[in-house]
Scaffold this motif. Sequence first.
Motif, PDB file in Angstrom:
ATOM      1  N   GLY A 147      17.313 -12.555 -11.702  1.00 33.46           N
ATOM      2  CA  GLY A 147      15.879 -12.793 -11.758  1.00 33.46           C
ATOM      3  C   GLY A 147      15.100 -11.515 -12.002  1.00 33.46           C
ATOM      4  N   PRO A 148      13.768 -11.629 -11.949  1.00 35.27           N
ATOM      5  CA  PRO A 148      12.938 -10.474 -12.292  1.00 35.27           C
ATOM      6  C   PRO A 148      12.794  -9.474 -11.155  1.00 35.27           C
ATOM      7  N   ARG A 149      12.493  -8.261 -11.531  1.00 39.24           N
ATOM      8  CA  ARG A 149      12.043  -7.269 -10.571  1.00 39.24           C
ATOM      9  C   ARG A 149      10.575  -7.550 -10.316  1.00 39.24           C
ATOM     10  N   THR A 150      10.070  -7.240  -9.134  1.00 39.96           N
ATOM     11  CA  THR A 150       8.686  -7.571  -8.786  1.00 39.96           C
ATOM     12  C   THR A 150       7.813  -6.328  -8.777  1.00 39.96           C
ATOM     13  N   LEU A 151       6.711  -6.392  -9.492  1.00 34.61           N
ATOM     14  CA  LEU A 151       5.680  -5.356  -9.429  1.00 34.61           C
ATOM     15  C   LEU A 151       4.509  -5.948  -8.677  1.00 34.61           C
ATOM     16  N   SER A 152       4.216  -5.401  -7.501  1.00 27.73           N
ATOM     17  CA  SER A 152       3.113  -5.892  -6.682  1.00 27.73           C
ATOM     18  C   SER A 152       1.882  -5.018  -6.894  1.00 27.73           C
ATOM     19  N   LEU A 153       0.799  -5.682  -7.295  1.00 23.79           N
ATOM     20  CA  LEU A 153      -0.497  -5.012  -7.443  1.00 23.79           C
ATOM     21  C   LEU A 153      -1.326  -5.396  -6.230  1.00 23.79           C
ATOM     22  N   VAL A 154      -1.649  -4.428  -5.412  1.00 27.01           N
ATOM     23  CA  VAL A 154      -2.335  -4.694  -4.145  1.00 27.01           C
ATOM     24  C   VAL A 154      -3.828  -4.415  -4.324  1.00 27.01           C
ATOM     25  N   VAL A 155      -4.645  -5.426  -4.014  1.00 26.89           N
ATOM     26  CA  VAL A 155      -6.091  -5.279  -4.097  1.00 26.89           C
ATOM     27  C   VAL A 155      -6.676  -5.389  -2.685  1.00 26.89           C
ATOM     28  N   LEU A 156      -7.867  -4.865  -2.527  1.00 25.29           N
ATOM     29  CA  LEU A 156      -8.545  -4.937  -1.219  1.00 25.29           C
ATOM     30  C   LEU A 156      -9.466  -6.140  -1.170  1.00 25.29           C
ATOM     31  N   ARG A 204      15.194  -6.645 -18.996  1.00 24.79           N
ATOM     32  CA  ARG A 204      14.310  -5.793 -18.193  1.00 24.79           C
ATOM     33  C   ARG A 204      13.035  -6.592 -17.940  1.00 24.79           C
ATOM     34  N   TRP A 205      13.126  -7.469 -16.957  1.00 27.25           N
ATOM     35  CA  TRP A 205      12.102  -8.480 -16.689  1.00 27.25           C
ATOM     36  C   TRP A 205      11.386  -8.132 -15.393  1.00 27.25           C
ATOM     37  N   VAL A 206      10.060  -7.978 -15.475  1.00 23.94           N
ATOM     38  CA  VAL A 206       9.249  -7.636 -14.304  1.00 23.94           C
ATOM     39  C   VAL A 206       8.195  -8.716 -14.091  1.00 23.94           C
ATOM     40  N   ASP A 207       8.187  -9.285 -12.904  1.00 30.53           N
ATOM     41  CA  ASP A 207       7.208 -10.300 -12.519  1.00 30.53           C
ATOM     42  C   ASP A 207       6.027  -9.599 -11.845  1.00 30.53           C
ATOM     43  N   VAL A 208       4.832  -9.820 -12.360  1.00 28.60           N
ATOM     44  CA  VAL A 208       3.631  -9.183 -11.817  1.00 28.60           C
ATOM     45  C   VAL A 208       2.981 -10.128 -10.810  1.00 28.60           C
ATOM     46  N   ARG A 209       2.910  -9.709  -9.574  1.00 28.45           N
ATOM     47  CA  ARG A 209       2.231 -10.514  -8.565  1.00 28.45           C
ATOM     48  C   ARG A 209       1.094  -9.698  -7.968  1.00 28.45           C
ATOM     49  N   VAL A 210       0.118 -10.390  -7.431  1.00 32.44           N
ATOM     50  CA  VAL A 210      -1.076  -9.728  -6.886  1.00 32.44           C
ATOM     51  C   VAL A 210      -1.208 -10.101  -5.420  1.00 32.44           C
ATOM     52  N   LEU A 211      -1.380  -9.091  -4.581  1.00 31.71           N
ATOM     53  CA  LEU A 211      -1.532  -9.264  -3.147  1.00 31.71           C
ATOM     54  C   LEU A 211      -2.869  -8.714  -2.694  1.00 31.71           C
ATOM     55  N   ARG A 212      -3.413  -9.303  -1.659  1.00 34.55           N
ATOM     56  CA  ARG A 212      -4.629  -8.777  -1.034  1.00 34.55           C
ATOM     57  C   ARG A 212      -4.280  -8.238   0.343  1.00 34.55           C
ATOM     58  N   GLU A 213      -4.817  -7.073   0.656  1.00 35.81           N
ATOM     59  CA  GLU A 213      -4.580  -6.461   1.964  1.00 35.81           C
ATOM     60  C   GLU A 213      -5.844  -6.547   2.812  1.00 35.81           C
ATOM     61  N   ALA A 249      -9.180  -0.203  -9.756  1.00 38.64           N
ATOM     62  CA  ALA A 249      -9.044  -1.659  -9.653  1.00 38.64           C
ATOM     63  C   ALA A 249      -8.045  -2.076  -8.588  1.00 38.64           C
ATOM     64  N   LEU A 250      -7.223  -1.132  -8.147  1.00 39.02           N
ATOM     65  CA  LEU A 250      -6.142  -1.457  -7.219  1.00 39.02           C
ATOM     66  C   LEU A 250      -6.156  -0.556  -5.995  1.00 39.02           C
ATOM     67  N   HIS A 251      -5.592  -1.078  -4.930  1.00 41.13           N
ATOM     68  CA  HIS A 251      -5.386  -0.288  -3.713  1.00 41.13           C
ATOM     69  C   HIS A 251      -4.022   0.402  -3.741  1.00 41.13           C
ATOM     70  N   VAL A 256       2.687   3.552 -15.052  1.00 39.84           N
ATOM     71  CA  VAL A 256       1.517   3.294 -15.890  1.00 39.84           C
ATOM     72  C   VAL A 256       0.453   2.538 -15.089  1.00 39.84           C
ATOM     73  N   ALA A 257       0.868   1.534 -14.319  1.00 44.35           N
ATOM     74  CA  ALA A 257      -0.080   0.740 -13.537  1.00 44.35           C
ATOM     75  C   ALA A 257      -0.738   1.559 -12.445  1.00 44.35           C
ATOM     76  N   SER A 258      -0.071   2.594 -11.968  1.00 47.84           N
ATOM     77  CA  SER A 258      -0.628   3.409 -10.879  1.00 47.84           C
ATOM     78  C   SER A 258      -1.908   4.116 -11.284  1.00 47.84           C
ATOM     79  N   ALA A 259      -2.163   4.213 -12.583  1.00 43.84           N
ATOM     80  CA  ALA A 259      -3.416   4.815 -13.047  1.00 43.84           C
ATOM     81  C   ALA A 259      -4.620   3.978 -12.629  1.00 43.84           C
ATOM     82  N   LEU A 260      -4.392   2.716 -12.275  1.00 44.46           N
ATOM     83  CA  LEU A 260      -5.480   1.823 -11.862  1.00 44.46           C
ATOM     84  C   LEU A 260      -5.776   1.919 -10.371  1.00 44.46           C
TER      85      LEU A 260
END
Length: 260
Positions: free
Chosen positions: A251-260, A181-190, A238-240, A230-234
């Motif tokens: 391979g891993p599942r991707t969790l995208s954290l979108v910031v402004l 149960r592997w999740v890759d955390v990536r960060v995107l800017r919008e 901190a997140l958009h 859990v991350a949606s609480a941010l």
Amino acid sequence: MLVLLPPSEGKTPARRGAPPLDLTALSHPGLTPVREKVLDALVAVSGRPDACAVLGVSPGLADEVARNTTLRTAPATRASRVYSGVLYGAAGLDALTPAARARAVAWVRVTSALWGALTIDDVVPAYRLSMGTDLPGIGPLAAAWRGPLGVELGAAADDELVVDCRSATYRAAWTPPPGARWVDVRVLREVDGHRAVVSHHAKHTRGVLTRHLVTRRGRAPRDGDELAHVASALVGEALHAVELGPVPRRGPRTLSLVVL
């Protein structure tokens, strides 16, 4: 849950008078034989005239490279104090309540070119070495660590959610086995409706997520869906947005954290 972090490039030396490194006291003792070999090789190469070139660092970091020659006797302190870059500043792993610190020690692993993997309570000296280095006497470090980390982290990750905040350089040293149960955390800017991967701010955001995971109340998330919840609480703080990709064939599942 197992949260995998890269080390920071910048490291804060321990105060004078602190005790030196004790390799036998570090977590994951199965890594000790490789730690010994890499440490000896690093000490040797760091005393060479071409040390900066071999280690792939600029001449301006010559003092940090020279400090590697004293790693066995240099003062050491907890990894949560040594690692002091942007990610660790946001995670604040050296400023936790006792309960949160216990969770961080149990859940967080720092992947390291010198030590393999550490908990935040492992006591080490500051050093200069990247996982992308081809170290004389050892060879490419990612390859050298792959087998030992497969045993040590494979056991730690057994039946756990793996939250991967590492860079590609450090991921090369170990990837969870198929079916994990592997999740890759990536960060995107919008910006103006368009999204792009960010680098520097990504470290900060991964640090924010790490702190949230170890300081929140309740049990650890068990899969990607629970992690996204859990991350949606941010979001809004901190997140958009938080977006979880589909389960891939490999391979891993991707969790995208979108910031402004």
